[in-house]
Design a protein around this motif. Structure first.
Motif, mmCIF file in Angstrom:
data_model
loop_
_atom_site.group_PDB
_atom_site.id
_atom_site.type_symbol
_atom_site.label_atom_id
_atom_site.label_comp_id
_atom_site.label_asym_id
_atom_site.label_seq_id
_atom_site.Cartn_x
_atom_site.Cartn_y
_atom_site.Cartn_z
ATOM 1 N N SER A 186 0.813 -1.215 0.000
ATOM 2 C CA SER A 186 0.000 0.000 0.000
ATOM 3 C C SER A 186 0.849 1.268 0.000
ATOM 4 C CB SER A 186 -0.912 0.019 1.222
ATOM 5 O OG SER A 186 -0.127 0.148 2.400
ATOM 6 N N ILE A 187 0.184 2.377 -0.216
ATOM 7 C CA ILE A 187 0.830 3.684 -0.104
ATOM 8 C C ILE A 187 1.388 3.864 1.304
ATOM 9 C CG2 ILE A 187 0.376 6.175 -0.068
ATOM 10 C CD1 ILE A 187 -1.607 5.750 -2.345
ATOM 11 N N GLN A 188 0.620 3.459 2.296
ATOM 12 C CA GLN A 188 1.058 3.568 3.683
ATOM 13 C C GLN A 188 2.351 2.790 3.920
ATOM 14 O OE1 GLN A 188 -1.397 3.463 7.755
ATOM 15 N NE2 GLN A 188 -1.368 1.501 6.719
ATOM 16 N N ASP A 189 2.460 1.598 3.337
ATOM 17 C CA ASP A 189 3.666 0.786 3.493
ATOM 18 C C ASP A 189 4.906 1.525 2.991
ATOM 19 O OD1 ASP A 189 2.200 -1.322 4.496
ATOM 20 O OD2 ASP A 189 2.026 -2.353 2.571
ATOM 21 N N ILE A 190 4.785 2.085 1.802
ATOM 22 C CA ILE A 190 5.976 2.691 1.199
ATOM 23 C C ILE A 190 6.319 4.019 1.861
ATOM 24 C CG2 ILE A 190 4.999 4.071 -0.708
ATOM 25 C CD1 ILE A 190 7.203 2.564 -2.467
ATOM 26 N N VAL A 191 5.305 4.733 2.349
ATOM 27 C CA VAL A 191 5.575 5.983 3.060
ATOM 28 C C VAL A 191 6.279 5.698 4.382
ATOM 29 C CG1 VAL A 191 4.491 7.913 4.291
ATOM 30 C CG2 VAL A 191 3.762 7.360 1.968
ATOM 31 N N ARG A 192 5.880 4.637 5.079
ATOM 32 C CA ARG A 192 6.559 4.269 6.333
ATOM 33 C C ARG A 192 8.011 3.910 6.060
ATOM 34 N NH1 ARG A 192 10.011 1.227 8.058
ATOM 35 N NH2 ARG A 192 9.026 -0.530 6.997
ATOM 36 N N GLY A 239 0.361 11.701 -8.497
ATOM 37 C CA GLY A 239 -0.612 12.636 -9.042
ATOM 38 C C GLY A 239 -1.769 12.916 -8.110
ATOM 39 N N LEU A 240 -1.507 12.821 -6.802
ATOM 40 C CA LEU A 240 -2.563 12.995 -5.803
ATOM 41 C C LEU A 240 -2.270 14.213 -4.932
ATOM 42 C CD1 LEU A 240 -2.816 9.260 -4.660
ATOM 43 C CD2 LEU A 240 -4.417 10.478 -6.164
ATOM 44 N N PRO A 241 -3.264 15.028 -4.642
ATOM 45 C CA PRO A 241 -3.064 16.178 -3.740
ATOM 46 C C PRO A 241 -2.903 15.710 -2.306
ATOM 47 C CG PRO A 241 -5.372 16.013 -4.386
ATOM 48 C CD PRO A 241 -4.632 14.986 -5.196
ATOM 49 N N PRO A 242 -2.201 16.484 -1.478
ATOM 50 C CA PRO A 242 -1.893 16.054 -0.112
ATOM 51 C C PRO A 242 -3.113 15.854 0.772
ATOM 52 C CG PRO A 242 -1.257 18.346 -0.473
ATOM 53 C CD PRO A 242 -1.581 17.787 -1.804
ATOM 54 N N TYR A 243 -4.200 16.563 0.485
ATOM 55 C CA TYR A 243 -5.378 16.454 1.352
ATOM 56 C C TYR A 243 -6.136 15.134 1.153
ATOM 57 C CZ TYR A 243 -7.677 18.258 -2.889
ATOM 58 O OH TYR A 243 -8.107 18.453 -4.189
ATOM 59 N N LEU A 244 -5.716 14.299 0.204
ATOM 60 C CA LEU A 244 -6.380 13.017 -0.025
ATOM 61 C C LEU A 244 -5.776 11.865 0.765
ATOM 62 C CD1 LEU A 244 -7.224 12.867 -3.855
ATOM 63 C CD2 LEU A 244 -8.781 13.197 -1.925
ATOM 64 N N TRP A 245 -4.767 12.156 1.600
ATOM 65 C CA TRP A 245 -4.066 11.082 2.313
ATOM 66 C C TRP A 245 -5.020 10.126 3.024
ATOM 67 C CZ3 TRP A 245 0.134 8.298 2.883
ATOM 68 C CH2 TRP A 245 0.318 7.564 4.058
ATOM 69 N N ASP A 246 -5.965 10.659 3.785
ATOM 70 C CA ASP A 246 -6.873 9.807 4.567
ATOM 71 C C ASP A 246 -7.740 8.909 3.688
ATOM 72 O OD1 ASP A 246 -5.908 10.830 6.916
ATOM 73 O OD2 ASP A 246 -7.520 12.284 7.190
ATOM 74 N N ASN A 247 -7.898 9.295 2.421
ATOM 75 C CA ASN A 247 -8.733 8.516 1.510
ATOM 76 C C ASN A 247 -7.966 7.466 0.727
ATOM 77 O OD1 ASN A 247 -9.897 11.645 1.312
ATOM 78 N ND2 ASN A 247 -11.475 10.096 1.662
ATOM 79 N N VAL A 248 -6.636 7.642 0.628
ATOM 80 C CA VAL A 248 -5.890 6.783 -0.296
ATOM 81 C C VAL A 248 -4.773 5.972 0.352
ATOM 82 C CG1 VAL A 248 -6.365 8.372 -2.212
ATOM 83 C CG2 VAL A 248 -4.218 8.599 -0.936
ATOM 84 N N TYR A 249 -4.479 6.191 1.632
ATOM 85 C CA TYR A 249 -3.268 5.580 2.193
ATOM 86 C C TYR A 249 -3.288 4.053 2.187
ATOM 87 C CZ TYR A 249 -5.710 4.878 6.678
ATOM 88 O OH TYR A 249 -6.584 4.492 7.667
ATOM 89 N N LYS A 250 -4.480 3.455 2.118
ATOM 90 C CA LYS A 250 -4.567 1.990 2.069
ATOM 91 C C LYS A 250 -4.559 1.440 0.635
ATOM 92 C CE LYS A 250 -7.127 1.508 6.423
ATOM 93 N NZ LYS A 250 -8.386 1.010 7.040
ATOM 94 N N ALA A 251 -4.545 2.331 -0.351
ATOM 95 C CA ALA A 251 -4.607 1.906 -1.757
ATOM 96 C C ALA A 251 -3.343 1.139 -2.158
ATOM 97 C CB ALA A 251 -4.792 3.118 -2.664
ATOM 98 N N LYS A 252 -3.510 0.174 -3.046
ATOM 99 C CA LYS A 252 -2.401 -0.642 -3.521
ATOM 100 C C LYS A 252 -1.568 0.119 -4.554
ATOM 101 C CE LYS A 252 -4.077 -4.107 -1.154
ATOM 102 N NZ LYS A 252 -3.452 -4.505 0.120
ATOM 103 N N LEU A 253 -0.299 -0.210 -4.596
ATOM 104 C CA LEU A 253 0.614 0.381 -5.563
ATOM 105 C C LEU A 253 1.000 -0.647 -6.617
ATOM 106 C CD1 LEU A 253 2.963 2.202 -3.052
ATOM 107 C CD2 LEU A 253 1.603 3.358 -4.792
#
Length: 301
Positions: free
Chosen positions: A19-25, A58-72
């Motif tokens: 996920s996005i969360q995985d790679i950000v961590r 290509g995502l704005p910063p305010y979308l974090w709570d909506n997308v952090y679990k999305a797969k990459l």
């Protein structure tokens, strides 16, 4: 056991992320144990990692709570890995890796022809110039002097929808980036790019508001700046006369270009004491910045 960057910055590791969360961590861990400087909009590795990741996706910063679990996808992970390596090994600022920043909530294109927007003037714009402009003051003609990417001019165009903003810079490279950002926001008829050495090509007694963040770093200081700053154009940082040359010109000439009761807002950073000492008879109003930053004054004609 202490984790070292060579242990976790390997290309094989990207296959372990989902996920996005995985790679950000993971990215945050890499940044935290690397010798990086955070002075271009972020002040910590977590925010730096989020900016790099979401901008590249290509995502704005305010979308974090909506997308952090999305797969990459694999391609996305490979791209992010490449950019993380460049950030760590070459010390390239995130904004130059992504060619994108957000300033006062507005997306801007950025490359090495312009400084990365980070002025605390953004706080004044976000607060709608509260306590700086009266409720009845709606500037019709605004000058953004030393505009760079146009971040201040474009943000003011949104804040004051009936205003015309002249955006001035001495660098034709900066003007080219500015023009791209003007088109990005559809502001061709309201933000006017002007390539000029400060006031040289401007008409006197024109502006209700002048806003400027001029260069004020001196030649000795620039040698000691972190490597991240070496990617920025020196014309946007350096000023002669111990960093005061351009500030002096702005203070001495700005009143000629302001209308009656017009206002100058100028960022001088660590040159604040130099300005106070050099101009003891000028009534500077030094503006309090809550989110960090010093040396912004207001004077009224």
């Amino acid at each position: 056991m202490i984790i070292k960057i060579k242990d976790i910055l390997t290309k094989d590791v990207i296959h372990e992320f989902s996920s996005i969360q995985d790679i950000v961590r993971w990215m945050t861990s890499c940044f935290s144990i690397s010798n990086l400087w955070y002075g271009h909009g972020n002040n910590n590795p977590w925010d730096e990692a989020i900016q790099l990741t979401l901008s590249l996706l290509g995502l704005p910063p305010y979308l974090w709570d909506n997308v952090y679990k999305a797969k990459l996808s694999i391609k996305e992970r490979e791209l992010l890995y490449t950019k993380v390596c460049a950030r760590i090994h070459k010390k390239i600022p995130v904004a130059y890796l992504t060619n994108k920043v957000w300033f006062c909530g507005h997306e801007l294109y950025i490359d090495k022809r312009v400084l990365i927007p980070r002025s605390p003037i953004s706080e004044l714009i976000n607060n709608k110039f509260k306590s700086i402009l009266s409720k009845n003051q709606k500037p019709k003609y605004i000058l953004d002097l030393c505009t760079g990417s146009g971040c201040i001019a474009i943000s003011c165009a949104y804040l004051f929808p009936n205003a015309i903003i002249d955006a001035v810079d001495i660098s034709i490279d900066a003007i080219n980036v500015l023009e791209y950002n003007i088109q990005l926001h559809g502001l061709e008829h309201r933000v006017i790019p002007i390539c000029s050495n400060l006031f040289n090509k401007l008409k006197k007694s024109t502006y209700d508001l002048i806003i400027t963040n001029p260069p004020y770093v001196n030649k000795d200081e620039i040698r000691y700046l972190p490597k991240e700053y070496s990617y920025e154009p020196k014309i946007g940082l350096l000023s002669d006369d111990n960093g005061m040359e351009i500030i002096n010109k702005i203070i001495s000439k700005s009143f000629l270009y302001l209308k009656k009761n017009g206002i100058l807002i100028c960022e001088v950073g660590n040159r604040m004491l130099n300005v106070i000492e050099k101009y003891p008879t000028i009534n500077f109003q030094w503006i309090n910045i809550k989110n960090g930053g010093i040396g912004i004054f207001k004077i009224t004609k």
